[in-house]
Scaffold this active site. Structure first.
Site, PDB file in Angstrom:
ATOM      1  N   ARG A 177       3.851  18.904   0.870  1.00 21.33           N
ATOM      2  CA  ARG A 177       4.532  20.174   0.464  1.00 21.33           C
ATOM      3  C   ARG A 177       3.566  20.575  -0.617  1.00 21.33           C
ATOM      4  NH1 ARG A 177       9.527  22.012   2.067  1.00 21.33           N
ATOM      5  NH2 ARG A 177       9.508  21.846   4.534  1.00 21.33           N
ATOM      6  N   ARG A 235      -6.796  12.837   0.919  1.00 23.45           N
ATOM      7  CA  ARG A 235      -5.565  13.172   1.741  1.00 23.45           C
ATOM      8  C   ARG A 235      -4.300  12.722   1.290  1.00 23.45           C
ATOM      9  NH1 ARG A 235      -7.244   9.904   7.191  1.00 23.45           N
ATOM     10  NH2 ARG A 235      -9.088  11.041   6.927  1.00 23.45           N
ATOM     11  N   HIS A 236      -4.364  11.374   0.519  1.00 23.14           N
ATOM     12  CA  HIS A 236      -3.045  11.161   0.129  1.00 23.14           C
ATOM     13  C   HIS A 236      -3.343  10.894  -1.265  1.00 23.14           C
ATOM     14  CE1 HIS A 236      -5.095   7.321   1.351  1.00 23.14           C
ATOM     15  NE2 HIS A 236      -4.710   7.392   2.680  1.00 23.14           N
ATOM     16  N   THR A 251      -7.049   6.402  10.341  1.00 21.92           N
ATOM     17  CA  THR A 251      -6.968   5.540   9.233  1.00 21.92           C
ATOM     18  C   THR A 251      -8.313   4.572   9.274  1.00 21.92           C
ATOM     19  OG1 THR A 251      -5.520   3.416   8.615  1.00 21.92           O
ATOM     20  CG2 THR A 251      -5.747   3.999  10.882  1.00 21.92           C
ATOM     21  N   THR A 252      -7.985   3.643   8.478  1.00 20.57           N
ATOM     22  CA  THR A 252      -9.056   2.746   8.459  1.00 20.57           C
ATOM     23  C   THR A 252      -9.438   1.692   9.796  1.00 20.57           C
ATOM     24  OG1 THR A 252      -9.133   2.477   5.744  1.00 20.57           O
ATOM     25  CG2 THR A 252     -10.596   0.916   6.970  1.00 20.57           C
ATOM     26  N   HIS A 291      -5.552   3.672  -1.809  1.00 17.56           N
ATOM     27  CA  HIS A 291      -6.841   4.153  -1.173  1.00 17.56           C
ATOM     28  C   HIS A 291      -7.136   5.342  -1.767  1.00 17.56           C
ATOM     29  CE1 HIS A 291      -9.628   4.293   2.453  1.00 17.56           C
ATOM     30  NE2 HIS A 291     -10.291   4.453   1.537  1.00 17.56           N
ATOM     31  N   GLU A 336     -10.829  -9.347   2.931  1.00 15.96           N
ATOM     32  CA  GLU A 336      -9.600  -9.132   3.533  1.00 15.96           C
ATOM     33  C   GLU A 336      -9.756  -8.878   4.932  1.00 15.96           C
ATOM     34  OE1 GLU A 336      -7.092  -6.328   1.952  1.00 15.96           O
ATOM     35  OE2 GLU A 336      -6.116  -5.743   3.640  1.00 15.96           O
ATOM     36  N   ASP A 387      -0.233   4.528  -0.072  1.00 17.71           N
ATOM     37  CA  ASP A 387      -0.783   5.734   0.153  1.00 17.71           C
ATOM     38  C   ASP A 387       0.085   6.543   0.685  1.00 17.71           C
ATOM     39  OD1 ASP A 387      -3.319   4.523  -0.837  1.00 17.71           O
ATOM     40  OD2 ASP A 387      -3.836   4.152   1.337  1.00 17.71           O
ATOM     41  N   HIS A 388       1.051   6.196   1.594  1.00 16.86           N
ATOM     42  CA  HIS A 388       1.700   7.259   2.573  1.00 16.86           C
ATOM     43  C   HIS A 388       2.783   7.671   1.824  1.00 16.86           C
ATOM     44  CE1 HIS A 388      -1.074   6.981   5.582  1.00 16.86           C
ATOM     45  NE2 HIS A 388      -0.940   5.586   5.765  1.00 16.86           N
ATOM     46  N   GLY A 403       1.246  -1.409   4.473  1.00 21.72           N
ATOM     47  CA  GLY A 403       1.588  -0.051   3.930  1.00 21.72           C
ATOM     48  C   GLY A 403       2.346   0.629   4.739  1.00 21.72           C
ATOM     49  N   HIS A 404       1.704   1.267   6.042  1.00 22.00           N
ATOM     50  CA  HIS A 404       2.125   2.420   6.703  1.00 22.00           C
ATOM     51  C   HIS A 404       3.736   1.753   7.406  1.00 22.00           C
ATOM     52  CE1 HIS A 404       2.662   4.756  10.461  1.00 22.00           C
ATOM     53  NE2 HIS A 404       2.242   5.800   9.660  1.00 22.00           N
ATOM     54  N   ARG A 424      -9.248   8.222  -0.794  1.00 21.70           N
ATOM     55  CA  ARG A 424     -10.159   8.722   0.226  1.00 21.70           C
ATOM     56  C   ARG A 424     -11.092   9.705  -0.318  1.00 21.70           C
ATOM     57  NH1 ARG A 424      -8.648   6.431   5.532  1.00 21.70           N
ATOM     58  NH2 ARG A 424     -10.549   7.530   6.200  1.00 21.70           N
ATOM     59  N   ASN A 451       0.918  -1.170   0.077  1.00 19.84           N
ATOM     60  CA  ASN A 451      -0.132  -0.144  -0.055  1.00 19.84           C
ATOM     61  C   ASN A 451       1.066   1.234  -0.074  1.00 19.84           C
ATOM     62  OD1 ASN A 451      -1.473   2.408   1.079  1.00 19.84           O
ATOM     63  ND2 ASN A 451      -3.120   0.827   1.763  1.00 19.84           N
ATOM     64  N   GLU A 472      -8.642   0.701  -2.974  1.00 21.86           N
ATOM     65  CA  GLU A 472      -9.637   0.394  -1.779  1.00 21.86           C
ATOM     66  C   GLU A 472     -10.377   1.540  -2.029  1.00 21.86           C
ATOM     67  OE1 GLU A 472      -7.237   0.699   1.906  1.00 21.86           O
ATOM     68  OE2 GLU A 472      -5.964  -1.013   1.109  1.00 21.86           O
ATOM     69  N   HIS A 496      -3.342  -4.515   7.647  1.00 23.15           N
ATOM     70  CA  HIS A 496      -3.500  -3.726   8.513  1.00 23.15           C
ATOM     71  C   HIS A 496      -2.731  -3.588   9.873  1.00 23.15           C
ATOM     72  CE1 HIS A 496      -5.572   0.464   9.198  1.00 23.15           C
ATOM     73  NE2 HIS A 496      -5.118   0.003  10.551  1.00 23.15           N
ATOM     74  N   GLY A 497      -1.810  -2.672   9.866  1.00 26.77           N
ATOM     75  CA  GLY A 497      -1.036  -2.632  11.201  1.00 26.77           C
ATOM     76  C   GLY A 497       0.131  -3.715  11.113  1.00 26.77           C
TER      77      GLY A 497
HETATM   78  N1  PXP Z   1      -5.707  -3.160   3.789  1.00 26.03           N
HETATM   79  C1  PXP Z   1      -6.782  -2.301   3.878  1.00 26.03           C
HETATM   80  C2  PXP Z   1      -7.893  -2.817   3.427  1.00 26.03           C
HETATM   81  C3  PXP Z   1      -6.465  -1.077   4.344  1.00 26.03           C
HETATM   82  O1  PXP Z   1      -7.179  -0.092   4.381  1.00 26.03           O
HETATM   83  C4  PXP Z   1      -5.025  -0.616   4.731  1.00 26.03           C
HETATM   84  C5  PXP Z   1      -4.860   0.781   5.182  1.00 26.03           C
HETATM   85  O2  PXP Z   1      -5.617   0.937   5.981  1.00 26.03           O
HETATM   86  C6  PXP Z   1      -4.051  -1.756   4.743  1.00 26.03           C
HETATM   87  C7  PXP Z   1      -4.428  -3.026   4.153  1.00 26.03           C
HETATM   88  C8  PXP Z   1      -2.866  -1.356   5.077  1.00 26.03           C
HETATM   89  O3  PXP Z   1      -2.530  -1.131   6.340  1.00 26.03           O
HETATM   90  P1  PXP Z   1      -1.190  -0.563   6.948  1.00 26.03           P
HETATM   91  O4  PXP Z   1      -1.093   0.755   6.209  1.00 26.03           O
HETATM   92  O5  PXP Z   1      -1.536  -0.355   8.574  1.00 26.03           O
HETATM   93  O6  PXP Z   1      -0.240  -1.515   6.714  1.00 26.03           O
END
Ligand code: PXP
Length: 243
Positions: A22, A53-54, A104-105, A47, A155, A13-14, A216-217, A49, A11, A74, A194-195
């Site tokens: 910036r 935001r990203h 976050t989600t 994602h 998922e 996004d970040h 992702g993050h 959104r 992911n 997403e 996630h996480g």
């Molecule tokens: N899967 C889904 C459906 C998500 O929405 C996200 C981000 O919130 C992720 C995976 C990745 O999560 P993370 O950024 O915490 O790794």
């Protein structure tokens, strides 16, 4: 069917979060997608959104044009996003809950409570050849709702697992493992995300029925220190070692 290899979707996004801080065009999430492809990542997750935001609208087409990796788009269960997905036809669309004020989600989609809202969305996306996934908590009620909706993929939200410690974490892990097994028996392909981090990924990656992790993050955070190539490779190695 038990998949031989656990796919890693990254992911990005970040990368866009940092770019947007910036207002310019650096760092470009497209470059991140190309690096993920070059080091053997299996997919790109992004994602779009509601508040942009990203990831921004134009990033999606740019990512699709820049790599051959499947895009997991997403999206909230909102008309605007359905229309966007139908225009861009990503490989997969993962429907996530979205509230503007959340960072976050934060939890899974209430597939059980929102059947009537989700049913036409799942059908429209599926009819367009997009593989629909529902981001749900590892709960039987939600899995059964995904079955009723005819989603080919779920998922499982691993946030509770990631935040828990000790015995509570073992309980969360078992919930994910049990629901992944039940999903496969019912013809649904289970993913998780996630996480997830280097420290907590392996017990999840060891669940044999899981076909894909989306991370992702943490990876983007590690990329700041060691580079994205290294971060993706290390996560890949940890996942492979766990299987
Ligand atoms: N899967 C889904 C459906 C998500 O929405 C996200 C981000 O919130 C992720 C995976 C990745 O999560 P993370 O950024 O915490 O790794």
């Amino acid at each position: 069917m038990i998949p031989a290899r656990l796919r890693l979707g990254v992911n990005i996004d970040h990368v866009a979060t940092i770019r947007n801080a910036r207002g310019g065009d650096h760092p470009d999430p497209v470059r991140a997608a190309q690096i993920v492809a070059a080091v053997g990542g299996d997919g790109i997750t992004a994602h779009l959104r509601e508040d942009r935001r990203h990831i921004r609208d134009e990033d999606i087409a740019r990512i699709q044009a820049a790599t051959d990796l499947p895009l997991n788009f997403e999206m909230a269960a909102a008309d605007e996003m359905v229309e966007f997905a139908l225009r861009h036809k990503p490989h997969a669309a993962c429907i996530v809950p979205e509230r503007r004020e959340e960072r976050t989600t934060e939890g899974g989609l209430d597939a059980a409570g929102q059947h009537n809202r989700l049913a036409p969305i799942v059908s429209r996306l599926s009819d367009a050849g997009i593989r629909v996934s529902l981001f749900i908590a590892p709960e039987i009620r939600q899995l059964e709702a995904a079955m009723r909706l005819g989603a080919p993929v779920v998922e499982f939200h691993t946030g509770e697992y990631a935040h828990a410690e000790g015995e509570a974490r073992a309980v969360e892990l078992k919930r994910i493992a049990d629901m992944a097994a039940l999903a496969v028996v019912n013809g649904i392909e289970p993913h998780a995300g996630h996480g997830l981090t280097y420290d907590n990924v392996q017990p999840v990656a060891a669940i044999p029925q899981l076909a894909e992790l989306n991370i992702g993050h943490y990876l983007i955070g590690e990329a700041i220190f060691t580079g994205l190539e290294h971060a993706v490779r290390r996560m890949r190695d940890l996942m492979d070692d766990a299987r």
